[in-house]
Design a protein around this motif. Sequence first.
Motif, PDB file in Angstrom:
ATOM      1  N   HIS A 474      62.254  13.020  13.245  1.00  0.00           N
ATOM      2  CA  HIS A 474      61.071  13.636  12.640  1.00  0.00           C
ATOM      3  C   HIS A 474      59.877  12.740  12.935  1.00  0.00           C
ATOM      4  O   HIS A 474      59.818  11.596  12.463  1.00  0.00           O
ATOM      5  CB  HIS A 474      61.271  13.818  11.136  1.00  0.00           C
ATOM      6  N   VAL A 475      58.947  13.254  13.722  1.00  0.00           N
ATOM      7  CA  VAL A 475      57.907  12.439  14.336  1.00  0.00           C
ATOM      8  C   VAL A 475      56.536  12.796  13.790  1.00  0.00           C
ATOM      9  O   VAL A 475      56.198  13.980  13.648  1.00  0.00           O
ATOM     10  CB  VAL A 475      57.935  12.633  15.872  1.00  0.00           C
ATOM     11  N   ALA A 476      55.741  11.757  13.503  1.00  0.00           N
ATOM     12  CA  ALA A 476      54.342  11.934  13.091  1.00  0.00           C
ATOM     13  C   ALA A 476      53.441  11.518  14.251  1.00  0.00           C
ATOM     14  O   ALA A 476      53.666  10.469  14.871  1.00  0.00           O
ATOM     15  CB  ALA A 476      54.036  11.093  11.858  1.00  0.00           C
ATOM     16  N   ASN A 477      52.427  12.342  14.533  1.00  0.00           N
ATOM     17  CA  ASN A 477      51.476  12.030  15.599  1.00  0.00           C
ATOM     18  C   ASN A 477      50.313  13.012  15.529  1.00  0.00           C
ATOM     19  O   ASN A 477      50.480  14.192  15.870  1.00  0.00           O
ATOM     20  CB  ASN A 477      52.160  12.117  16.968  1.00  0.00           C
ATOM     21  N   PRO A 478      49.119  12.556  15.111  1.00  0.00           N
ATOM     22  CA  PRO A 478      47.962  13.476  15.024  1.00  0.00           C
ATOM     23  C   PRO A 478      47.628  14.123  16.355  1.00  0.00           C
ATOM     24  O   PRO A 478      47.115  15.251  16.391  1.00  0.00           O
ATOM     25  CB  PRO A 478      46.831  12.561  14.544  1.00  0.00           C
TER      26      PRO A 478
END
Length: 617
Positions: A474-478
């Motif tokens: 599960h990846v966060a990246n704006p």
Amino acid sequence: MPKLTHAKIHFNDQGTPVASDFDDVYFSNDGGMAETDYVFLQQNGLPQRWQHHGASAFHIIETGFGTGANFLLTWLRFRQFRQAFPAAKCQRLYFSSVEKFPLSHADLSRALAVHSELSELCQLLLDAYPLCVPGCHRLSFDNGAVVLDLWFGDVNALLPQLSAAADAIYLDGFAPSKNPDMWQDSLFSNLARLSHAGCTVATFTAAGLVKRGLQQAGFQVQKVKGFGRKREMLTAVMAKELTADTPKVRQVTIIGGGIASLCSALALTQRGVAVQLLCEDADVACQASQNRQGAVYPNLHANLTDDSQLHVQAFLFARRFYRYWQQQGLSFAMDWCGLLHLATTEQLQLRQQKLISHALWPQELVQAVDADNASAIAGVPVRHSGIYFPLAGWLNPQQFCRQALQYLQTQPGFSLQLNCQITAIAPLNQGWQLHSASGSINTEVLLLACGSKLAEFSATATLPLNKIRGQVSHVANPDMAPLKTVLCHKGYITPQWQGLHCVGATFDRTAHNAVLSSDDDAENLQLVNRQLGQPAWFADSQVDSAAAAFRATLPDHLPVTGPAARSPQLYLLGGLGARGIMLSPLLAELLACQILHEPLPLAQTLCDKIAAARFSA
């Protein structure tokens, strides 16, 4: 099975649709619904027969769906019957209709516009009308009380694929002189095979070859007054001897706690069957169904293979299934945002080019895109061409399962035991006995839908089940926020939901437990960079969390669904691999119909391909 084509039609001066290739009308200029009522309903004794029908479901087989007029009027009459006789035993209508040349959606819409008295039902049919893809399309109406199986293809090829006997037959289609390919001896012999004792037949024609064909197949035939200016028509009844009724199944126990077991419980409870669900975890959807965002799309081949046929039917059914349950108030994340499968290798590019050049599948299902179009669809720049599935998307299976459980707990006859690990199962004279640490449980019918544990019982130990551990990051990246469709390569990336993207997934055939691994997270990120050429929008991706579980597969990459070999009253549903979200709704529907001896939503050859008996010595 050859590629389907839409019917070529035009409309005459009266506004009646005419089949250009057969030079014949779809219904009478004198009034299509009046003709349907007289020829097919009245001459089959409907709706009166429903009041005294001894089974919970009534099955009609029709040759030639056409504009759907026969189905629509039958649906209306059945709806009226259920309102007038709510306590009648017959509560469901199955309508199996075969059509070689389906009308396009636009032509069907125009053809149905004349039936103003049926406008509500016409719109419901148009909303559900399937793509021009061969095989069976199961459409459910009135909360499952009316089931339309639209079989697209040649009637003489498809009737052998039906298994459930009919109570009435609408022998429709263009006249024998206009459409001789349909009116073969095999048509009549297959209709006889599919007839209960006492099954009635009605047809608009009085042609001698039809009369002789019915008689030679075992029907007792008579001529009666035709509709309107038509002098005569035929009716018939099947004269075979009555067989003993199949005992009614009243209760099923399901071992499992994932999407396959929850879909099965929904299908059975909708049919009035009591369901006991036994789950070894503290809650449902704690193993393979715990995913945040599972991609939902079919695996298509350039030719009509068994698995691509299964996939496309399951995919279209799943879309209808999940939308229905959302409309019933189940709250779960789902987005049919489309899916791009990028051709990141030369081998994949060649395979996709072959798929598109064969043109077997309609553009509404899959289409080719170059890198520029793929970038526009994705919302982020990509370097590869590919294929686009506009109807595909993603779904949160854990939310669906837990919402489905909440619904099931409001249904009579449903029960749940959590933290209930079944250690052994043993046959009884009437059913099965299940053993757990807290005692034994007896059940009439047992369904194993327990994922990677499917082969851990003595009755299933010979199944060649493979357990493959997978981890999704599960990846966060704006910078990934603009992504607006699912991206597939050798793995997949989902659009953002609740601030995170799913990136996956690993395949480990040697693992013995499903613990989380930081190495797997790194592998998922590296796979994206390697396949997509280190895109700038992915560069700053940070892993927030992950999920790991075992997928269960079988050597031929097909699921296993249906009765266990040599084990009466034991049914299996498993081997779904990474396709559980897509396959479970249709396979659960199939299982419910197998258990209750109702019409099946799959061709018999496909049922045989996924049967447990294929692994029997």
